[in-house]
Design a protein around this motif. Sequence first.
Motif, short mmCIF file in Angstrom:
data_model
loop_
_atom_site.label_atom_id
_atom_site.label_comp_id
_atom_site.label_asym_id
_atom_site.label_seq_id
_atom_site.Cartn_x
_atom_site.Cartn_y
_atom_site.Cartn_z
N SER A 292 0.58 -1.25 0.06
CA SER A 292 0.06 0.13 0.08
C SER A 292 0.85 1.27 0.03
N ALA A 293 0.13 2.42 -0.33
CA ALA A 293 0.96 3.57 -0.26
C ALA A 293 1.56 4.05 1.23
N LEU A 294 0.84 3.71 2.10
CA LEU A 294 1.40 3.96 3.51
C LEU A 294 2.64 3.07 3.79
N SER A 295 2.43 1.85 3.38
CA SER A 295 3.50 0.87 3.91
C SER A 295 4.81 1.02 2.80
N GLN A 296 4.46 1.56 1.76
CA GLN A 296 5.63 1.91 0.79
C GLN A 296 6.27 3.11 1.42
N ALA A 297 5.81 3.94 2.00
CA ALA A 297 6.21 5.32 2.52
C ALA A 297 6.93 4.89 3.86
N ALA A 298 6.62 3.80 4.40
CA ALA A 298 7.25 3.41 5.66
C ALA A 298 8.39 2.58 5.50
N LEU A 299 8.44 1.83 4.31
CA LEU A 299 9.55 1.09 3.57
C LEU A 299 10.64 2.11 3.32
N GLU A 300 10.38 3.28 2.63
CA GLU A 300 11.29 4.10 2.21
C GLU A 300 12.23 4.64 3.38
N LYS A 301 11.41 5.22 4.53
CA LYS A 301 11.87 5.56 5.52
C LYS A 301 12.73 4.28 6.41
N ALA A 302 12.23 3.24 6.32
CA ALA A 302 13.06 2.13 6.92
C ALA A 302 14.55 2.05 6.32
N VAL A 303 14.21 2.10 4.79
CA VAL A 303 15.57 1.89 4.07
C VAL A 303 16.51 2.98 4.57
N LEU A 304 16.20 4.34 4.74
CA LEU A 304 17.27 5.20 4.93
C LEU A 304 17.49 5.23 6.45
N PHE A 305 16.76 4.71 7.38
CA PHE A 305 16.77 4.50 8.81
C PHE A 305 18.23 3.29 8.91
N ALA A 306 17.77 2.23 8.04
CA ALA A 306 18.87 1.29 7.90
C ALA A 306 20.17 1.61 7.43
N LYS A 307 20.12 2.49 6.65
CA LYS A 307 21.71 2.96 5.88
C LYS A 307 22.13 3.83 7.02
N GLU A 308 21.34 4.65 7.43
CA GLU A 308 22.20 5.73 8.62
C GLU A 308 22.57 4.84 9.86
N SER A 309 21.93 3.55 10.15
CA SER A 309 22.37 3.00 11.21
C SER A 309 23.26 1.73 11.24
N GLY A 310 23.51 1.52 9.86
CA GLY A 310 24.32 0.44 9.45
C GLY A 310 23.74 -0.99 9.58
N ALA A 311 22.27 -0.94 9.56
CA ALA A 311 21.62 -2.30 10.04
C ALA A 311 21.20 -2.76 8.55
N ARG A 312 20.78 -4.17 8.55
CA ARG A 312 20.25 -4.87 7.42
C ARG A 312 18.96 -5.17 7.53
N ILE A 313 18.20 -5.25 6.39
CA ILE A 313 16.69 -5.32 6.58
C ILE A 313 16.12 -6.62 5.92
N SER A 314 15.17 -7.21 6.72
CA SER A 314 14.28 -8.24 5.94
C SER A 314 12.98 -7.96 5.55
N PHE A 315 12.68 -7.62 4.43
CA PHE A 315 11.32 -7.31 4.03
C PHE A 315 10.57 -8.53 4.37
N PHE A 316 9.20 -8.33 4.64
CA PHE A 316 8.24 -9.50 5.00
C PHE A 316 6.97 -9.02 4.38
N CYS A 317 6.14 -9.94 3.63
CA CYS A 317 4.95 -9.59 3.11
C CYS A 317 4.16 -10.82 3.70
N ALA A 318 3.19 -10.84 4.54
CA ALA A 318 2.33 -11.70 5.16
C ALA A 318 0.97 -11.23 4.35
N ALA A 319 0.65 -12.32 3.32
CA ALA A 319 -0.52 -12.20 2.84
C ALA A 319 -1.57 -13.15 3.47
N GLN A 320 -2.67 -12.47 3.90
CA GLN A 320 -3.75 -13.08 4.66
C GLN A 320 -4.47 -14.10 3.89
N ALA A 321 -4.28 -15.38 4.53
CA ALA A 321 -5.03 -16.68 3.73
C ALA A 321 -6.60 -16.36 3.73
#
Length: 146
Positions: free
Chosen positions: A12-41
């Motif tokens: 979603s658009a909100l999720s995408q905005a958070a994802l972009e912020k998470a990438v920048l946060f990870a870059k600044e802090s030197g962290a790695r990311i695991s992206f996770f998609c949980a599709a509802q059954a």
Amino acid sequence: MFKHILVPTDGSALSQAALEKAVLFAKESGARISFFCAAQAATMYDGLGGIFSAQTPATLRDIANDISQEILAAAEKQAQMHGVSCTTLSQIAEQPYAAIIEAATLHGCDLIFMASHGRRGLDALLLGSETQKVLTHSTIPVLVCR
């Protein structure tokens, strides 16, 4: 501080905005990311009315998996553009919030970074909030992006 961040995304658009912020946060802090998609059954009665065949659950799972892979490929591309190390994970789950917590725990994440869809009032009561459920049940720190 944080070394491995789980970033749940639903495309979603909100999720995408958070994802972009998470990438920048990870870059600044030197962290790695695991992206996770949980599709509802889908259950037997989800939007199917009176039409149901034995192949329907498998077909719905395949569609959900294809959509998850598209969402995760876009997330991975975003991380690569910023030089952030990442992996992608997906799961079909009856309770996405539980799958998010399980994935974070299983993969040794020390932070869950996720969007809030900001539902309030009756919508929040009827639809619930995966973010609220993660906040309530997680023992791992959760950073909510609005």
